[in-house]
Motif scaffolding. Structure first.
Motif, short mmCIF file in Angstrom:
data_model
loop_
_atom_site.label_atom_id
_atom_site.label_comp_id
_atom_site.label_asym_id
_atom_site.label_seq_id
_atom_site.Cartn_x
_atom_site.Cartn_y
_atom_site.Cartn_z
N MET A 122 -7.06 17.25 0.39
CA MET A 122 -6.02 16.85 1.33
C MET A 122 -4.68 16.96 0.63
N SER A 123 -3.71 17.64 1.24
CA SER A 123 -2.41 17.78 0.61
C SER A 123 -1.32 17.88 1.64
N THR A 124 -0.10 17.52 1.22
CA THR A 124 1.08 17.70 2.06
C THR A 124 2.07 18.55 1.29
N ASP A 125 2.64 19.50 1.97
CA ASP A 125 3.59 20.42 1.34
C ASP A 125 4.74 20.62 2.30
N LEU A 126 5.53 19.56 2.49
CA LEU A 126 6.61 19.59 3.45
C LEU A 126 7.95 19.82 2.78
N THR A 127 8.83 20.51 3.49
CA THR A 127 10.19 20.74 3.02
C THR A 127 11.04 19.55 3.45
N ILE A 128 11.37 18.68 2.51
CA ILE A 128 12.15 17.48 2.82
C ILE A 128 13.60 17.72 2.42
N PRO A 129 14.52 17.78 3.37
CA PRO A 129 15.92 18.02 3.03
C PRO A 129 16.57 16.78 2.43
N PRO A 130 17.73 16.93 1.79
CA PRO A 130 18.47 15.77 1.30
C PRO A 130 18.80 14.86 2.47
N THR A 148 -0.69 22.90 10.23
CA THR A 148 -1.79 22.30 9.47
C THR A 148 -2.79 23.38 9.08
N LYS A 149 -3.51 23.11 8.02
CA LYS A 149 -4.67 23.93 7.67
C LYS A 149 -5.89 23.11 8.03
N ARG A 150 -6.67 23.62 8.96
CA ARG A 150 -7.80 22.86 9.47
C ARG A 150 -8.88 22.66 8.41
N SER A 151 -9.60 21.57 8.56
CA SER A 151 -10.64 21.25 7.60
C SER A 151 -11.71 22.33 7.55
N SER A 152 -12.20 22.60 6.36
CA SER A 152 -13.27 23.59 6.20
C SER A 152 -14.59 23.07 6.73
N LYS A 153 -14.64 21.77 7.09
CA LYS A 153 -15.87 21.17 7.60
C LYS A 153 -16.02 21.32 9.11
N LEU A 154 -14.97 21.76 9.78
CA LEU A 154 -15.02 21.86 11.24
C LEU A 154 -15.92 23.02 11.68
N SER A 155 -16.52 22.88 12.84
CA SER A 155 -17.44 23.91 13.34
C SER A 155 -16.71 25.11 13.93
N VAL A 184 7.01 25.91 7.91
CA VAL A 184 7.56 27.26 7.73
C VAL A 184 8.81 27.39 8.58
N PRO A 185 9.70 28.35 8.24
CA PRO A 185 10.86 28.60 9.11
C PRO A 185 10.40 29.23 10.43
N LEU A 186 10.88 28.69 11.53
CA LEU A 186 10.46 29.21 12.83
C LEU A 186 10.89 30.67 13.01
N GLU A 187 12.03 31.02 12.47
CA GLU A 187 12.56 32.37 12.69
C GLU A 187 11.71 33.46 12.05
N MET A 188 10.84 33.10 11.12
CA MET A 188 10.00 34.12 10.48
C MET A 188 9.11 34.83 11.49
N PHE A 189 8.86 34.19 12.63
CA PHE A 189 7.99 34.78 13.63
C PHE A 189 8.70 35.79 14.53
N GLY A 207 5.06 27.74 -3.15
CA GLY A 207 4.54 27.37 -4.46
C GLY A 207 3.32 28.21 -4.77
N SER A 208 2.24 27.55 -5.13
CA SER A 208 1.01 28.26 -5.46
C SER A 208 0.10 28.46 -4.24
N GLU A 209 0.52 27.92 -3.11
CA GLU A 209 -0.30 28.00 -1.91
C GLU A 209 0.02 29.25 -1.09
N LYS A 210 -1.02 29.87 -0.56
CA LYS A 210 -0.86 31.04 0.30
C LYS A 210 -1.52 30.75 1.64
N TYR A 211 -0.81 31.07 2.71
CA TYR A 211 -1.30 30.82 4.06
C TYR A 211 -1.24 32.09 4.90
#
Length: 250
Positions: free
Chosen positions: A1-9, A78-85, A169-174, A202-206
């Motif tokens: 379980m992890s959180t990787d949010l962009t928190i602005p000042p 979100t990245k869904r749990s690997s345990k889901l069917s 993620v930035p919405l405009e990337m889409f 970072g080290s995460e790829k989605y």
């Protein structure tokens, strides 16, 4: 379980740009849904029993937008749990199937977001519902756009049975033809395009793809008031008339 949010000042209350966006999106009127309801039984005496007719279930997802450090609009994923069917390990928007107690699509999306990532419904300003989509399991999916004015106050609490991680993620990337691939497929006799967006933090790829990518392409087009830099090729699928004709997307 992890959180990787962009928190602005630390920021003051939402700026005029966000308030203007809220007002504009509240005026958005999606096209009538081609999936709103299955055909009603014919009054003809030879009509099939109502229970044989296909009636799609409804679901809603939350497109939760907030302002990043540089003022850019970002969206929670979100990245869904690997345990889901189903859809295990895939990137998705918070959301799920409508339940009997839900007042409307916004209520469904907010309830699911609270259950999945601990997002307080009171912290989200719901501004619009977008055009409906059909999932590969024949769910009618309603995207609900909400604005999270204070991302710093959001402390994710992930439901580990459903979610492995949360990120943004930035919405405009889409709308950009960068780090995007696509492939053509056929379903229910219609050809359509599946988009894949690669994102690294970072080290995460989605990989954001399929229905989620399609919804976000459309959402970005509405928010930024311009089409994507690539052919989006939206398709309206024809719902089956009878339950026995149903088949999920391969």
């Amino acid at each position: 379980m992890s959180t990787d949010l962009t928190i602005p000042p630390s920021m003051e209350a939402p700026g005029a740009d966000i308030q203007a966006l809220i007002q504009r999106l509240r005026l958005h009127r999606p096209r009538p849904s081609p999936y709103a309801a299955a055909a009603a039984p014919s009054p003809d005496a030879a009509a099939p029993p109502a229970e044989l007719l296909f009636r799609p279930r409804r679901a809603a997802v939350l497109i939760c937008l907030f302002r990043g450090a540089a003022g850019e609009l970002r969206v929670l994923l979100t990245k869904r749990s690997s345990k889901l069917s189903s859809h295990s390990g895939e990137v998705s928007l918070p959301g799920g199937k409508a339940e009997e107690g839900d007042a409307d699509d916004a209520a469904t999306a907010l309830r699911e977001a609270k259950e999945e990532i601990g997002l307080d419904p009171a912290s989200v300003t719901v501004v619009a519902s977008l055009e409906h989509f059909l999932s590969k399991h024949l769910l009618v999916v309603v995207p609900v756009v909400g604005i999270l004015s204070d991302i710093q106050a959001f402390k994710p609490v992930l439901n580990v049975d459903e979610v492995d991680s949360i990120f943004d993620v930035p919405l405009e990337m889409f709308l950009k033809d960068e780090k995007r691939t696509s492939e053509e497929r056929e379903w229910m006799g219609q050809e359509f395009t599946i988009h894949y967006f690669n994102y690294e933090k970072g080290s995460e790829k989605y990989v954001i793809w399929g229905l989620t990518a399609g919804i976000l392409i459309h959402a970005a087009s509405v928010v930024f008031q311009r089409p994507p830099d690539f052919p989006a090729r939206t398709v309206q699928f024809n719902l089956p008339k009878y339950s026995k004709e149903c088949s999920s997307m391969p």
